[in-house]
Design a protein around this motif. Structure first.
Motif, PDB file in Angstrom:
ATOM      1  N   LYS A 153       0.841  -1.204   0.000  1.00 22.71           N
ATOM      2  CA  LYS A 153       0.000   0.000   0.000  1.00 22.71           C
ATOM      3  C   LYS A 153       0.874   1.250   0.000  1.00 22.71           C
ATOM      4  O   LYS A 153       0.625   2.199  -0.756  1.00 22.71           O
ATOM      5  CB  LYS A 153      -0.912   0.000   1.224  1.00 22.71           C
ATOM      6  CG  LYS A 153      -2.015  -1.048   1.165  1.00 22.71           C
ATOM      7  CD  LYS A 153      -2.858  -0.987   2.437  1.00 22.71           C
ATOM      8  CE  LYS A 153      -3.955  -2.075   2.444  1.00 22.71           C
ATOM      9  NZ  LYS A 153      -4.750  -2.028   3.691  1.00 22.71           N
ATOM     10  N   TRP A 154       1.910   1.248   0.864  1.00 26.26           N
ATOM     11  CA  TRP A 154       2.785   2.420   0.934  1.00 26.26           C
ATOM     12  C   TRP A 154       3.553   2.636  -0.374  1.00 26.26           C
ATOM     13  O   TRP A 154       3.787   3.785  -0.792  1.00 26.26           O
ATOM     14  CB  TRP A 154       3.779   2.266   2.092  1.00 26.26           C
ATOM     15  CG  TRP A 154       3.167   2.559   3.442  1.00 26.26           C
ATOM     16  CD1 TRP A 154       2.827   1.673   4.407  1.00 26.26           C
ATOM     17  CD2 TRP A 154       2.815   3.852   3.928  1.00 26.26           C
ATOM     18  NE1 TRP A 154       2.278   2.295   5.489  1.00 26.26           N
ATOM     19  CE2 TRP A 154       2.269   3.680   5.218  1.00 26.26           C
ATOM     20  CE3 TRP A 154       2.895   5.135   3.420  1.00 26.26           C
ATOM     21  CZ2 TRP A 154       1.827   4.729   5.990  1.00 26.26           C
ATOM     22  CZ3 TRP A 154       2.457   6.180   4.218  1.00 26.26           C
ATOM     23  CH2 TRP A 154       1.930   5.973   5.476  1.00 26.26           C
ATOM     24  N   VAL A 155       3.928   1.537  -1.023  1.00 24.84           N
ATOM     25  CA  VAL A 155       4.628   1.661  -2.306  1.00 24.84           C
ATOM     26  C   VAL A 155       3.715   2.276  -3.348  1.00 24.84           C
ATOM     27  O   VAL A 155       4.117   3.154  -4.130  1.00 24.84           O
ATOM     28  CB  VAL A 155       5.148   0.289  -2.759  1.00 24.84           C
ATOM     29  CG1 VAL A 155       5.601   0.338  -4.209  1.00 24.84           C
ATOM     30  CG2 VAL A 155       6.298  -0.180  -1.878  1.00 24.84           C
ATOM     31  N   GLN A 156       2.446   1.799  -3.410  1.00 23.05           N
ATOM     32  CA  GLN A 156       1.501   2.377  -4.365  1.00 23.05           C
ATOM     33  C   GLN A 156       1.269   3.856  -4.083  1.00 23.05           C
ATOM     34  O   GLN A 156       1.260   4.686  -5.002  1.00 23.05           O
ATOM     35  CB  GLN A 156       0.175   1.608  -4.298  1.00 23.05           C
ATOM     36  CG  GLN A 156       0.282   0.166  -4.831  1.00 23.05           C
ATOM     37  CD  GLN A 156      -1.010  -0.589  -4.656  1.00 23.05           C
ATOM     38  OE1 GLN A 156      -1.989  -0.056  -4.097  1.00 23.05           O
ATOM     39  NE2 GLN A 156      -1.029  -1.850  -5.130  1.00 23.05           N
ATOM     40  N   LYS A 157       1.116   4.156  -2.772  1.00 26.30           N
ATOM     41  CA  LYS A 157       0.922   5.553  -2.403  1.00 26.30           C
ATOM     42  C   LYS A 157       2.155   6.389  -2.767  1.00 26.30           C
ATOM     43  O   LYS A 157       2.040   7.523  -3.266  1.00 26.30           O
ATOM     44  CB  LYS A 157       0.654   5.638  -0.903  1.00 26.30           C
ATOM     45  CG  LYS A 157       0.330   7.051  -0.436  1.00 26.30           C
ATOM     46  CD  LYS A 157       0.018   7.065   1.061  1.00 26.30           C
ATOM     47  CE  LYS A 157      -0.296   8.499   1.514  1.00 26.30           C
ATOM     48  NZ  LYS A 157      -0.564   8.568   2.966  1.00 26.30           N
ATOM     49  N   TYR A 158       3.310   5.803  -2.569  1.00 22.80           N
ATOM     50  CA  TYR A 158       4.553   6.506  -2.920  1.00 22.80           C
ATOM     51  C   TYR A 158       4.616   6.758  -4.421  1.00 22.80           C
ATOM     52  O   TYR A 158       4.999   7.852  -4.860  1.00 22.80           O
ATOM     53  CB  TYR A 158       5.748   5.666  -2.451  1.00 22.80           C
ATOM     54  CG  TYR A 158       7.068   6.203  -2.902  1.00 22.80           C
ATOM     55  CD1 TYR A 158       7.667   7.283  -2.256  1.00 22.80           C
ATOM     56  CD2 TYR A 158       7.716   5.628  -3.998  1.00 22.80           C
ATOM     57  CE1 TYR A 158       8.880   7.768  -2.698  1.00 22.80           C
ATOM     58  CE2 TYR A 158       8.931   6.116  -4.440  1.00 22.80           C
ATOM     59  CZ  TYR A 158       9.518   7.191  -3.781  1.00 22.80           C
ATOM     60  OH  TYR A 158      10.717   7.666  -4.216  1.00 22.80           O
ATOM     61  N   LYS A 211       4.207  14.608  -7.876  1.00 22.63           N
ATOM     62  CA  LYS A 211       5.328  15.522  -7.653  1.00 22.63           C
ATOM     63  C   LYS A 211       6.172  15.666  -8.917  1.00 22.63           C
ATOM     64  O   LYS A 211       6.716  16.735  -9.186  1.00 22.63           O
ATOM     65  CB  LYS A 211       6.197  15.007  -6.505  1.00 22.63           C
ATOM     66  CG  LYS A 211       5.501  15.153  -5.156  1.00 22.63           C
ATOM     67  CD  LYS A 211       6.371  14.641  -4.022  1.00 22.63           C
ATOM     68  CE  LYS A 211       5.661  14.817  -2.679  1.00 22.63           C
ATOM     69  NZ  LYS A 211       6.491  14.336  -1.564  1.00 22.63           N
ATOM     70  N   GLN A 212       6.275  14.560  -9.697  1.00 17.68           N
ATOM     71  CA  GLN A 212       7.028  14.633 -10.944  1.00 17.68           C
ATOM     72  C   GLN A 212       6.351  15.576 -11.923  1.00 17.68           C
ATOM     73  O   GLN A 212       7.018  16.360 -12.628  1.00 17.68           O
ATOM     74  CB  GLN A 212       7.166  13.227 -11.557  1.00 17.68           C
ATOM     75  CG  GLN A 212       7.988  13.177 -12.824  1.00 17.68           C
ATOM     76  CD  GLN A 212       9.443  13.522 -12.560  1.00 17.68           C
ATOM     77  OE1 GLN A 212       9.959  13.177 -11.501  1.00 17.68           O
ATOM     78  NE2 GLN A 212      10.070  14.226 -13.490  1.00 17.68           N
ATOM     79  N   LEU A 241       7.259  23.101 -12.882  1.00 18.82           N
ATOM     80  CA  LEU A 241       8.198  24.075 -12.317  1.00 18.82           C
ATOM     81  C   LEU A 241       9.467  24.176 -13.171  1.00 18.82           C
ATOM     82  O   LEU A 241      10.023  25.267 -13.324  1.00 18.82           O
ATOM     83  CB  LEU A 241       8.567  23.669 -10.886  1.00 18.82           C
ATOM     84  CG  LEU A 241       7.428  23.751  -9.860  1.00 18.82           C
ATOM     85  CD1 LEU A 241       7.874  23.166  -8.528  1.00 18.82           C
ATOM     86  CD2 LEU A 241       6.977  25.205  -9.671  1.00 18.82           C
ATOM     87  N   GLN A 242       9.913  23.006 -13.701  1.00 14.87           N
ATOM     88  CA  GLN A 242      11.101  23.015 -14.543  1.00 14.87           C
ATOM     89  C   GLN A 242      10.868  23.819 -15.807  1.00 14.87           C
ATOM     90  O   GLN A 242      11.742  24.580 -16.256  1.00 14.87           O
ATOM     91  CB  GLN A 242      11.493  21.568 -14.904  1.00 14.87           C
ATOM     92  CG  GLN A 242      12.781  21.445 -15.685  1.00 14.87           C
ATOM     93  CD  GLN A 242      13.981  21.829 -14.848  1.00 14.87           C
ATOM     94  OE1 GLN A 242      13.961  21.666 -13.634  1.00 14.87           O
ATOM     95  NE2 GLN A 242      15.008  22.363 -15.493  1.00 14.87           N
TER      96      GLN A 242
END
Length: 384
Positions: free
Chosen positions: A280-285, A292-293, A299-300
């Protein structure tokens, strides 16, 4: 070599000898031609044995002469094997000599042919080689004798005497050294004999020691057997005790296995639960990093636009800074010119003030002098 006289050196080294007299050159020429004839004579039997092989190289005239010479040689051998008429024998030998002289004349007329055969024909070692070598040595000896003057001969004899004296001295030295060597060898033999006796004594001592060691070893083996029996008894008792310990430890091992299997089942459940949580944490990550990308990409892009604008502004700033620097330089130069003009004006004003003051003083002094002259003139008139 440094102590050998020059004349003796010439005699000892035939390469330094050079013919300087016409008769000497003639004698050497005769000897050299004789050596060449001997070498050609040495080659003739080998060439006759392979005449078909060298026929084209030799030519018809030499080939026919060699065939005639071969026939005469066979005839001479036949006459020598069967003694008979001496007159016929001498006649055949004379014709053989004439044939040989004719062949030598033909070969000497064509030296290139001789040199070609010399390096092409392989001749086995024979007594003729010894004779040719001896004749060459005779030629060198004759040259040496012809070119050695009486003074050089005396120097040679004196040098040989000196060498003989040196050899005698060396012989005496060698004899003394041989005697010394014999004494050293005798001393060494005596030392070897002494060491051999010592070795024999040591061997005897070793034999006695071996006998004593056998008795000692027998005693040690008996003690070892007794000790082995005692150790076997103790070992049996220890094995029985260890078997009991093994049984107890086996029971404890089985109990621990059951206990650990239960613990393992609990841990497996906890591991599965932890793996699900991690998934679950990996999917959320992954979702967060994707967002964020995307934000980072935006932003880039904005950063790149601002960077381009900044580069344009920096270029403009550089141009404006250059213009500002030029304007400041012009202002500084104008200010320096104004200050220089003010300094010049001040110097002029100061000079004008000095000039005016001097002129005023001059006028005052002139007026004062004129007044003084007038007063003196009036005083003189009253007196008259």
């Amino acid at each position: 070599r440094a102590g050998i006289p020059l004349g003796v050196m010439k005699v000892l080294d035939p390469r330094q000898l050079k013919p300087d007299i016409m008769e000497t050159e003639r004698i050497l020429t005769v000897l050299d031609e004789t050596i060449v004839k001997l070498e050609i004579t040495r080659l003739i039997p080998r060439v006759i044995g392979s005449l078909e092989r060298y026929a084209r190289m030799l030519g018809p005239e030499i080939t026919s002469s060699l065939l005639e010479h071969q026939k005469l040689s066979v005839e001479v051998q036949h006459l020598l094997a069967n003694p008979g008429d001496e007159e016929s024998k001498r006649d055949v030998e004379q014709r053989l000599k004439c044939s040989l002289r004719n062949i030598l004349r033909l070969f000497l007329a064509n030296p290139l042919l001789y040199h070609g055969l010399k390096y092409k024909v392989r001749v086995r070692q024979s007594p003729a080689d010894v004779f040719v070598k001896a004749f060459m040595e005779f030629r060198d000896f004759t040259l040496e004798r012809l070119l050695t003057s009486p003074d050089e001969e005396k120097e040679k004899i004196k040098f040989m005497k000196d060498i003989s004296l040196q050899v005698e001295k060396n012989t005496e030295t060698i004899s003394a050294l041989q005697e010394e060597l014999a004494a050293v060898i005798q001393t060494r033999d005596e030392e070897l004999n002494r060491k051999d006796k010592m070795i024999e004594n040591l061997k005897t001592s070793m034999d006695d020691l071996a006998k004593d060691c056998k008795a000692e070893i027998q005693h040690i083996m008996e003690e070892g057997e007794n000790q082995q029996k005692e150790d076997e008894k103790a070992s049996k008792f220890r094995c029985a005790r260890l078997k009991q310990d093994i049984q107890l430890l086996g029971a404890r091992f089985n109990a621990l296995v059951l206990e650990h299997r239960a613990s393992e089942l609990v841990l497996r459940k906890e591991k599965c639960k932890a793996e699900r949580e991690i998934q679950k944490w990996v999917q959320k990550y992954d979702i967060d990093m994707t967002e964020k990308q995307a934000t980072y990409d935006e932003l880039q892009a904005a950063y790149n636009d601002e960077k381009e604008q900044l580069s344009l502004l920096m270029e403009k700033h550089a141009l404006l800074l250059q213009e500002y620097t030029e304007i400041e330089e012009e202002r500084r130069m104008l200010k320096e010119k104004e200050e220089e003009a003010a300094r010049i004006e001040a110097r002029r004003n100061e000079a004008a003030t000095y000039i005016q003051a001097f002129w005023k003083g001059y006028l005052v002094r002139s007026i004062y002098k004129s007044k003084l002259k007038k007063g003196k003139g009036k005083g003189r008139g009253k007196g008259k």
